[in-house]
Design a protein around this motif. Structure first.
Motif, PDB file in Angstrom:
ATOM      1  N   TYR A  60      65.502 109.684 -12.961  1.00 51.68           N
ATOM      2  CA  TYR A  60      66.325 109.505 -11.764  1.00 51.68           C
ATOM      3  C   TYR A  60      67.792 109.787 -12.065  1.00 51.68           C
ATOM      4  CZ  TYR A  60      62.180 107.420  -9.687  1.00 51.68           C
ATOM      5  OH  TYR A  60      60.908 107.216  -9.212  1.00 51.68           O
TER       6      TYR A  60
ATOM      7  N   LEU B 252      62.317 102.417  -4.704  1.00 55.60           N
ATOM      8  CA  LEU B 252      63.570 102.932  -5.254  1.00 55.60           C
ATOM      9  C   LEU B 252      64.735 101.987  -4.959  1.00 55.60           C
ATOM     10  CD1 LEU B 252      63.332 106.751  -4.413  1.00 55.60           C
ATOM     11  CD2 LEU B 252      62.706 105.585  -6.545  1.00 55.60           C
TER      12      LEU B 252
ATOM     13  N   LEU C 191      72.610 109.601  -5.993  1.00 58.14           N
ATOM     14  CA  LEU C 191      71.249 110.099  -5.797  1.00 58.14           C
ATOM     15  C   LEU C 191      70.972 110.261  -4.311  1.00 58.14           C
ATOM     16  CD1 LEU C 191      68.470 110.781  -7.075  1.00 58.14           C
ATOM     17  CD2 LEU C 191      67.878 108.360  -6.751  1.00 58.14           C
TER      18      LEU C 191
ATOM     19  N   HIS D 216      72.361 104.513  -9.226  1.00 54.68           N
ATOM     20  CA  HIS D 216      72.671 105.940  -9.073  1.00 54.68           C
ATOM     21  C   HIS D 216      73.168 106.210  -7.657  1.00 54.68           C
ATOM     22  CE1 HIS D 216      70.739 106.391 -12.934  1.00 54.68           C
ATOM     23  NE2 HIS D 216      69.671 105.784 -12.457  1.00 54.68           N
TER      24      HIS D 216
ATOM     25  N   VAL E 101      67.154 101.453  -8.438  1.00 50.20           N
ATOM     26  CA  VAL E 101      67.420 102.859  -8.745  1.00 50.20           C
ATOM     27  C   VAL E 101      68.576 103.385  -7.896  1.00 50.20           C
ATOM     28  CG1 VAL E 101      66.491 105.203  -8.527  1.00 50.20           C
ATOM     29  CG2 VAL E 101      65.117 103.421  -9.607  1.00 50.20           C
TER      30      VAL E 101
ATOM     31  N   LEU F 189      65.805 114.027  -4.047  1.00 54.14           N
ATOM     32  CA  LEU F 189      64.405 113.646  -4.166  1.00 54.14           C
ATOM     33  C   LEU F 189      63.777 113.722  -2.780  1.00 54.14           C
ATOM     34  CD1 LEU F 189      64.352 110.447  -6.403  1.00 54.14           C
ATOM     35  CD2 LEU F 189      63.347 112.652  -6.975  1.00 54.14           C
TER      36      LEU F 189
ATOM     37  N   GLU G 103      63.778 105.781 -15.588  1.00 55.79           N
ATOM     38  CA  GLU G 103      65.220 105.702 -15.344  1.00 55.79           C
ATOM     39  C   GLU G 103      65.943 106.987 -15.759  1.00 55.79           C
ATOM     40  OE1 GLU G 103      68.734 103.925 -13.947  1.00 55.79           O
ATOM     41  OE2 GLU G 103      66.631 103.390 -13.671  1.00 55.79           O
TER      42      GLU G 103
END
Length: 326
Positions: A163, A210, A222, A219, A215, A173, A160
């Protein structure tokens, strides 16, 4: 117009030499002027002729397809998981050496070549240190994510902070197929099952991990780039929403899936049009997969897809803000 090839492979020869000095797998083996890569279990290999480490030829090939203003973003590709199959200390040493060489190429070819980082994930604290050095000190523009970390998957709770830091740094990513997750079952036919279908399954499952693990919910800034036009996901998004009942996930999986950026490395016009319809023109990036595919073929499939000028211009330039290139 500055065209950005977001899916371009190049390796410093020093990396192949380091891997050739290993006695254990994964490793490379010298073959004439090139190499071949042996997987973590020693089975199968990837041929790596000189084009894989001849950067000048790669840049020339990219420009020949889309013009003199073409720039490339270099990613680790199918070899993304090699460091995570090595002992942690050795992997850290090689990641630092690799990232330094990529950054050197970025300085040497300023404005034409942009690098992305290799970050071993066996140890989270060490991964954070490598990540910060690669992005803040070396100015690399993205982070490559493998499908497996040894025997672990990428949705481990311990990751975590990793990320969170990637999101904070504002770099994407990059999820590219590897041969780590499904190579054991998709065997035979001269690796045809693994290379054609297994690799797309590999990257697609990585993206879903993800999403399902939360995740991407935790986020929202992200950015995730999935290669090969989203793999298997845009075609089965409805089934994923129907069958994946994820406790604690406040939105359907497709809500997060539509945030993904995908590239045009797909040798079929129908796939390109499907990616555009599902993800939207702002989320589709031009890519060639050089030297695994031909930049001229990458342009030809866009011609075949019969795109209007505005959409094509977006595809050619979107990656500049995703990575970001400035």
């Amino acid at each position: 117009m500055r065209v950005v090839d977001s899916h371009f492979h190049w390796f410093p020869r020093s990396h192949f030499e380091t891997m050739a000095a290993r006695s254990a797998y994964p490793r490379t083996e010298r073959v004439g002027d090139g190499y071949r890569y042996r997987y973590h279990d020693g089975r199968g290999f990837i041929p790596l002729p000189a084009i894989w480490f001849d950067l000048e030829l790669g840049l020339e090939t990219a420009r020949a397809a889309t013009g003199p203003d073409t720039v490339v973003v270099c990613t680790t590709g199918v070899l993304a998981g090699m460091l995570d199959q090595m002992p942690a200390t050795e992997a850290l040493d090689e990641a630092h050496a690799y990232n330094e060489e990529i950054a050197k190429a970025q300085r040497t070819h300023a404005g034409r070549f942009f690098g992305t980082a290799a970050v071993p994930l066996q140890d989270t604290s060490a991964a954070l240190a490598v990540l910060d050095h690669a992005v803040r000190s070396l100015d690399l523009r993205g982070v490559n994510l493998p499908s497996m970390i040894g025997e672990e998957t990428v949705d481990q709770e311990r990751l975590e902070p990793f990320y969170a830091r990637v999101a904070e740094l504002g770099v994407p990513l990059i999820i590219h197929p590897t041969d780590l997750a499904f190579n054991d079952v998709l065997t035979g036919y001269a690796d045809g099952l693994q290379r054609s279908l297994g690799r797309l399954l590999d990257s697609s499952v990585t993206v879903l991990r993800l999403i399902f693990s939360g995740v991407m919910e935790r986020h929202p800034s992200l950015r995730v780039v999935q290669t090969h036009a989203g793999g298997l996901l845009p075609y089965q998004a409805g089934r994923i929403d129907k069958n994946a009942r994820i406790e604690g996930l406040p939105a359907l999986p497709s809500h997060y899936l539509r945030r993904i950026f995908v590239d045009t490395v797909a040798p079929q016009a129908l796939t390109i049009r499907t990616a555009l319809e599902y993800y939207g023109a702002d989320n589709v990036l031009y890519g060639t997969d050089h030297p695994c595919w031909s930049p001229r073929a990458a342009v030809a499939v866009l011609d075949e897809a019969d795109l209007d000028d505005e959409v094509r211009a977006k595809i050619y330039t979107n990656a500049a803000s995703v990575f970001p290139l400035g």
